[in-house]
Design a protein around this motif. Structure first.
Motif, PDB file in Angstrom:
ATOM      1  N   ASP A   4       0.779  -1.078   0.146  1.00  0.00           N
ATOM      2  CA  ASP A   4      -0.119   0.168  -0.012  1.00  0.00           C
ATOM      3  C   ASP A   4       1.071   1.127   0.082  1.00  0.00           C
ATOM      4  OD1 ASP A   4      -2.439  -1.346  -0.184  1.00  0.00           O
ATOM      5  OD2 ASP A   4      -2.973  -1.150   2.007  1.00  0.00           O
ATOM      6  N   LYS A   5       1.809   1.224   0.662  1.00  0.00           N
ATOM      7  CA  LYS A   5       2.819   2.429   0.800  1.00  0.00           C
ATOM      8  C   LYS A   5       3.383   2.731  -0.552  1.00  0.00           C
ATOM      9  CE  LYS A   5       4.161   2.888   5.465  1.00  0.00           C
ATOM     10  NZ  LYS A   5       5.136   2.597   6.718  1.00  0.00           N
ATOM     11  N   ILE A   6       3.978   1.517  -1.038  1.00  0.00           N
ATOM     12  CA  ILE A   6       4.467   1.707  -2.389  1.00  0.00           C
ATOM     13  C   ILE A   6       3.387   2.203  -3.701  1.00  0.00           C
ATOM     14  CG2 ILE A   6       5.722   0.419  -4.551  1.00  0.00           C
ATOM     15  CD1 ILE A   6       7.429   0.734  -1.873  1.00  0.00           C
ATOM     16  N   VAL A   7       2.195   1.690  -3.471  1.00  0.00           N
ATOM     17  CA  VAL A   7       1.225   2.188  -4.443  1.00  0.00           C
ATOM     18  C   VAL A   7       1.083   3.731  -4.185  1.00  0.00           C
ATOM     19  CG1 VAL A   7      -1.158   1.902  -5.202  1.00  0.00           C
ATOM     20  CG2 VAL A   7       0.180   0.044  -4.773  1.00  0.00           C
ATOM     21  N   ASN A   8       0.687   3.986  -2.894  1.00  0.00           N
ATOM     22  CA  ASN A   8       0.625   5.447  -2.645  1.00  0.00           C
ATOM     23  C   ASN A   8       1.377   6.478  -2.859  1.00  0.00           C
ATOM     24  OD1 ASN A   8      -1.963   4.678  -1.607  1.00  0.00           O
ATOM     25  ND2 ASN A   8      -1.325   4.754   0.487  1.00  0.00           N
ATOM     26  N   LEU A   9       2.702   6.058  -2.846  1.00  0.00           N
ATOM     27  CA  LEU A   9       3.932   6.741  -3.057  1.00  0.00           C
ATOM     28  C   LEU A   9       3.991   6.865  -4.731  1.00  0.00           C
ATOM     29  CD1 LEU A   9       6.766   8.190  -2.025  1.00  0.00           C
ATOM     30  CD2 LEU A   9       7.573   6.190  -3.209  1.00  0.00           C
ATOM     31  N   CYS A  10       4.048   5.919  -5.232  1.00  0.00           N
ATOM     32  CA  CYS A  10       3.962   5.900  -6.837  1.00  0.00           C
ATOM     33  C   CYS A  10       2.797   6.931  -7.352  1.00  0.00           C
ATOM     34  CB  CYS A  10       3.817   4.318  -7.286  1.00  0.00           C
ATOM     35  SG  CYS A  10       5.249   3.435  -7.092  1.00  0.00           S
ATOM     36  N   LYS A  11       1.695   6.717  -6.766  1.00  0.00           N
ATOM     37  CA  LYS A  11       0.534   7.857  -7.350  1.00  0.00           C
ATOM     38  C   LYS A  11       0.897   9.124  -7.003  1.00  0.00           C
ATOM     39  CE  LYS A  11      -4.175   8.219  -7.819  1.00  0.00           C
ATOM     40  NZ  LYS A  11      -5.485   8.166  -7.184  1.00  0.00           N
ATOM     41  N   ALA A  12       1.451   9.294  -5.730  1.00  0.00           N
ATOM     42  CA  ALA A  12       1.479  10.699  -5.387  1.00  0.00           C
ATOM     43  C   ALA A  12       2.705  11.412  -5.963  1.00  0.00           C
ATOM     44  CB  ALA A  12       1.946  10.648  -3.853  1.00  0.00           C
ATOM     45  N   PRO A  35      -2.981   4.364 -11.635  1.00  0.00           N
ATOM     46  CA  PRO A  35      -4.045   3.432 -12.126  1.00  0.00           C
ATOM     47  C   PRO A  35      -4.386   3.667 -13.792  1.00  0.00           C
ATOM     48  CG  PRO A  35      -4.671   4.388 -10.217  1.00  0.00           C
ATOM     49  CD  PRO A  35      -3.778   5.113 -10.648  1.00  0.00           C
ATOM     50  N   GLY A  36      -4.427   2.446 -14.249  1.00  0.00           N
ATOM     51  CA  GLY A  36      -4.816   2.659 -15.717  1.00  0.00           C
ATOM     52  C   GLY A  36      -6.147   3.165 -16.072  1.00  0.00           C
ATOM     53  N   SER A  37      -6.262   4.272 -16.874  1.00  0.00           N
ATOM     54  CA  SER A  37      -7.704   4.728 -17.384  1.00  0.00           C
ATOM     55  C   SER A  37      -8.505   5.093 -15.850  1.00  0.00           C
ATOM     56  CB  SER A  37      -8.632   3.579 -18.053  1.00  0.00           C
ATOM     57  OG  SER A  37      -8.027   2.980 -18.929  1.00  0.00           O
ATOM     58  N   GLU A  38      -7.770   5.881 -15.154  1.00  0.00           N
ATOM     59  CA  GLU A  38      -8.199   6.215 -13.777  1.00  0.00           C
ATOM     60  C   GLU A  38      -9.578   6.995 -13.912  1.00  0.00           C
ATOM     61  OE1 GLU A  38      -5.620   8.385 -11.172  1.00  0.00           O
ATOM     62  OE2 GLU A  38      -6.597   7.737  -9.627  1.00  0.00           O
ATOM     63  N   ILE A  39      -9.905   7.973 -14.644  1.00  0.00           N
ATOM     64  CA  ILE A  39     -10.936   8.589 -14.712  1.00  0.00           C
ATOM     65  C   ILE A  39     -12.181   8.046 -15.069  1.00  0.00           C
ATOM     66  CG2 ILE A  39      -9.736  11.134 -14.895  1.00  0.00           C
ATOM     67  CD1 ILE A  39     -10.710  10.903 -17.861  1.00  0.00           C
ATOM     68  N   TYR A  40     -11.929   6.789 -15.670  1.00  0.00           N
ATOM     69  CA  TYR A  40     -13.168   5.933 -15.976  1.00  0.00           C
ATOM     70  C   TYR A  40     -13.164   4.982 -15.034  1.00  0.00           C
ATOM     71  CZ  TYR A  40     -13.486   8.482 -20.225  1.00  0.00           C
ATOM     72  OH  TYR A  40     -13.504   9.342 -21.208  1.00  0.00           O
ATOM     73  N   THR A  53      -4.178  -3.105 -15.069  1.00  0.00           N
ATOM     74  CA  THR A  53      -3.325  -2.242 -15.894  1.00  0.00           C
ATOM     75  C   THR A  53      -2.747  -1.031 -15.150  1.00  0.00           C
ATOM     76  OG1 THR A  53      -5.216  -0.484 -16.424  1.00  0.00           O
ATOM     77  CG2 THR A  53      -4.913  -2.606 -17.932  1.00  0.00           C
ATOM     78  N   TRP A  54      -1.605  -0.411 -15.723  1.00  0.00           N
ATOM     79  CA  TRP A  54      -1.031   0.554 -14.820  1.00  0.00           C
ATOM     80  C   TRP A  54      -0.393   1.695 -16.054  1.00  0.00           C
ATOM     81  CZ3 TRP A  54      -2.171   1.132  -9.906  1.00  0.00           C
ATOM     82  CH2 TRP A  54      -2.815   0.030  -9.157  1.00  0.00           C
ATOM     83  N   ASP A  55      -0.221   2.951 -15.741  1.00  0.00           N
ATOM     84  CA  ASP A  55       0.208   3.978 -16.596  1.00  0.00           C
ATOM     85  C   ASP A  55       1.699   4.292 -15.684  1.00  0.00           C
ATOM     86  OD1 ASP A  55      -1.810   3.484 -18.194  1.00  0.00           O
ATOM     87  OD2 ASP A  55      -2.877   5.149 -17.849  1.00  0.00           O
ATOM     88  N   ASN A  67      -2.230  -6.883  -6.700  1.00  0.00           N
ATOM     89  CA  ASN A  67      -0.426  -6.903  -6.359  1.00  0.00           C
ATOM     90  C   ASN A  67       0.138  -5.840  -7.254  1.00  0.00           C
ATOM     91  OD1 ASN A  67      -0.815  -8.369  -3.873  1.00  0.00           O
ATOM     92  ND2 ASN A  67      -0.390 -10.266  -5.270  1.00  0.00           N
ATOM     93  N   PHE A  68      -0.486  -5.006  -7.614  1.00  0.00           N
ATOM     94  CA  PHE A  68       0.041  -3.859  -8.373  1.00  0.00           C
ATOM     95  C   PHE A  68       0.691  -4.187  -9.492  1.00  0.00           C
ATOM     96  CE2 PHE A  68       3.327  -0.002  -7.774  1.00  0.00           C
ATOM     97  CZ  PHE A  68       2.464   0.683  -8.218  1.00  0.00           C
ATOM     98  N   LEU A  69       1.978  -3.747  -9.777  1.00  0.00           N
ATOM     99  CA  LEU A  69       2.757  -4.380 -10.833  1.00  0.00           C
ATOM    100  C   LEU A  69       3.326  -5.618 -11.114  1.00  0.00           C
ATOM    101  CD1 LEU A  69       5.360  -1.241 -11.355  1.00  0.00           C
ATOM    102  CD2 LEU A  69       3.094  -1.515 -12.219  1.00  0.00           C
ATOM    103  N   PHE A  70       2.866  -6.459  -9.921  1.00  0.00           N
ATOM    104  CA  PHE A  70       3.544  -7.873  -9.944  1.00  0.00           C
ATOM    105  C   PHE A  70       3.056  -8.356 -11.133  1.00  0.00           C
ATOM    106  CE2 PHE A  70       3.490 -12.252  -8.871  1.00  0.00           C
ATOM    107  CZ  PHE A  70       4.986 -12.278  -8.760  1.00  0.00           C
ATOM    108  N   ARG A  71       1.675  -8.687 -11.318  1.00  0.00           N
ATOM    109  CA  ARG A  71       1.264  -9.507 -12.378  1.00  0.00           C
ATOM    110  C   ARG A  71       0.040  -8.645 -12.976  1.00  0.00           C
ATOM    111  NH1 ARG A  71       1.937 -14.486 -12.994  1.00  0.00           N
ATOM    112  NH2 ARG A  71       2.090 -15.199 -10.857  1.00  0.00           N
ATOM    113  N   THR A  72       0.417  -8.310 -14.315  1.00  0.00           N
ATOM    114  CA  THR A  72      -0.509  -7.264 -14.993  1.00  0.00           C
ATOM    115  C   THR A  72      -0.898  -8.046 -16.458  1.00  0.00           C
ATOM    116  OG1 THR A  72       1.425  -6.202 -16.083  1.00  0.00           O
ATOM    117  CG2 THR A  72       0.298  -5.286 -13.964  1.00  0.00           C
ATOM    118  N   VAL A  73      -1.723  -7.351 -17.096  1.00  0.00           N
ATOM    119  CA  VAL A  73      -2.437  -7.641 -18.369  1.00  0.00           C
ATOM    120  C   VAL A  73      -1.294  -7.590 -19.459  1.00  0.00           C
ATOM    121  CG1 VAL A  73      -4.630  -8.496 -17.683  1.00  0.00           C
ATOM    122  CG2 VAL A  73      -4.069  -6.156 -18.781  1.00  0.00           C
TER     123      VAL A  73
END
Ligand code: GAP
Length: 455
Positions: free
Chosen positions: A6-14, A20-25, A31-33, A208-214
């Motif tokens: 969670d800390k990593i995800v939050n720092l990455c976004k901030a 997060p991919g297509s976040e406004i939708y 998927t991640w950008d 699990n964030f970037l660990f396994r993505t499509v």
């Protein structure tokens, strides 16, 4: 390990590493950008890999093959027949899970589903009454195999369309170009082909964030060799892969080898290097001895000989393949987790700092005028340094806050322009890890930084 996921995800976004991919939708699962800081980090990681495995090895050659390949490639590779995951749905909350993951999570890693048949997995889940991790009910559909390859179609005549696949690995591009590369590079076996590129898999995962993505990038390297030398090449590749993981910044205590329990019928050996992610020990990369399987299958399906003619012995044979494959996004995640640190400063404040190896840090240097009226001189310094390095420029807020921001994105050096700079062309350079500062000439900065960021 100081970081929770969670800390990593939050720092990455901030801080602009990953959004997060297509976040406004409302997002789009798995998927991640990569943002401005993240794209630099991932590019630097790919560059470090390429430097180590291609640039510094005269017997490895680069490739950038097409994502869309002739569909027969995937018949030859076996993906159309058997590249699938065992999935079950919870009939209560409708969530879909991988049966092998359910077993491994339920047994807290003490039972491996690797090599279990569908029936064995179903038996385990029924005998142990494995519940849905989401809603807690025990109400499963039978296991079904879900195809992992994304399909799309290509049609030249309206209405007539052929199925094509988004590649689920880059490796097949290397196999089908074996003889092209061998001939044009005048390569002698053993030699290797390396490639970095996108791969796509219709994964259904618990996140699990970037660990396994499509959609992800792989860095893959296939060494073509004679069978009698293949085991020593496999062992050397294991050592080289581990050394790269350590050199790029992963702590050796967070890395271990994991030999595969069950090998594919053609494989002679296979192992992963696992990393201690915040979710536990998980695969970082794979090293596989694939024997002559891949080239033999392409020879069979294409009808074109894939044999190599040894120019010295005149022997003709289909080489064996040792494969090393690592996900650029998964390695990026490991490096984000490893770099994360929280320090308590003398004044009691907490400093979050990303201790990236300077070679992979997104920005090498930040240029910070102490006050806004020093910005002309600071921009001069920026224009000199930005010709050589990725630089950040920041004149907003207190110098302390600006240092904190650079620490959080892992910038190894901050250069501060003050009033003395106008007099004597010197600046203060601050080290991210020690926070020590020294005064140096502007003209000395490029050499100083170049030496420190070497990989
Ligand atoms: N050509 C061999 C191959 O593709 P793999 O074990 O399926 O082997 C290799 O994948 C590496 O690619 C993994 O070790 C991992 O680092 C990365 N990888 C695989 N699937 C991934 C996914 N869905 N998301 C992110 N990375 C993935």
């Amino acid at each position: 390990m100081k970081a929770s996921m969670d800390k990593i995800v939050n720092l990455c976004k901030a801080r602009g590493f990953v959004f997060p991919g297509s976040e406004i939708y409302g997002g789009f699962a798995n998927t991640w950008d990569f943002g401005p800081v993240g794209v630099e980090l991932k590019n630097n990681i790919k560059r470090a890999w390429w430097k180590r495995f291609v640039q510094e090895d005269p017997s490895t050659f680069g490739l950038d093959a097409a994502i869309l390949m002739n569909p027969t490639v995937w018949d030859a590779s076996g993906h159309t027949q058997s590249f699938s995951d065992p999935k079950m749905d919870c009939k209560n909350c409708k969530q879909r899970f991988r049966a092998d993951n359910l077993i491994e999570e339920h047994s807290k890693g003490s039972v491996s589903a690797e090599g279990m048949t569908t029936e064995q997995m179903e038996n385990y889940i029924n005998e142990h009454k494995v519940k849905c991790p989401r809603c807690g009910n025990f109400n499963w559909t039978p296991i079904r195999q879900f195809k992992l390859m994304f399909e799309t179609s290509r049609g030249t005549v309206e209405g007539e369309k052929d199925v094509v696949y988004l590649r689920p690995e880059t490796a097949q591009g290397e196999y089908v170009n074996f003889l092209n590369v061998q001939r044009t590079a005048r390569a002698k076996v053993p030699f290797a082909i390396a490639q970095i590129g996108k791969a796509f898999r219709n994964e259904i995962t618990p996140g699990n964030f970037l660990f396994r993505t499509v959609e992800f990038e792989q860095m893959e390297l296939q060494t073509f060799c004679k069978d009698e030398n293949s085991m020593s090449i496999y062992e050397n590749m294991k050592k080289k892969a581990l050394k790269f993981a350590e050199d790029v910044g992963l702590d050796k205590d967070h890395l271990r080898f994991h030999d595969h329990e069950k090998l594919a019928f053609y494989a002679k050996a296979a192992c992963d290097i696992q990393y201690l992610f915040p979710i536990g020990w998980e695969e970082l990369n794979g090293i596989h001895h694939r024997s002559t399987h891949d080239l033999s299958r392409h020879q069979e399906f294409s009808g074109k000989s894939q044999a190599y003619l040894d120019p010295v012995t005149n022997e003709k044979y289909v080489p064996s393949v040792i494969e090393y494959s690592i996900g650029a996004d998964r390695l990026t995640l490991a490096l984000l987790c490893e770099a994360y640190d929280e320090e308590t400063l003398e004044n009691g404040e907490t400093r979050v700092v990303m201790h990236f190896h300077p070679a992979i840090a997104p920005y090498k240097v930040a240029i910070l005028p102490l006050q806004k009226n020093l910005s002309d001189k600071a921009k001069e310094v920026y224009s000199v340094l930005s010709k050589k390095f990725m630089c950040d420029y920041d004149e907003a807020g207190s110098i302390g806050k600006r240092y904190r921001r650079q620490d959080e994105i892992g910038t190894p050096f901050c250069v501060t322009i003050d009033f003395d700079t106008l007099e004597d062309d010197t600046v203060t350079i601050r080290d991210r890890d020690t926070m020590a500062q020294e005064r140096i000439k502007i003209s000395a900065l490029p050499d100083y930084i170049t030496k420190k960021i070497e990989f």
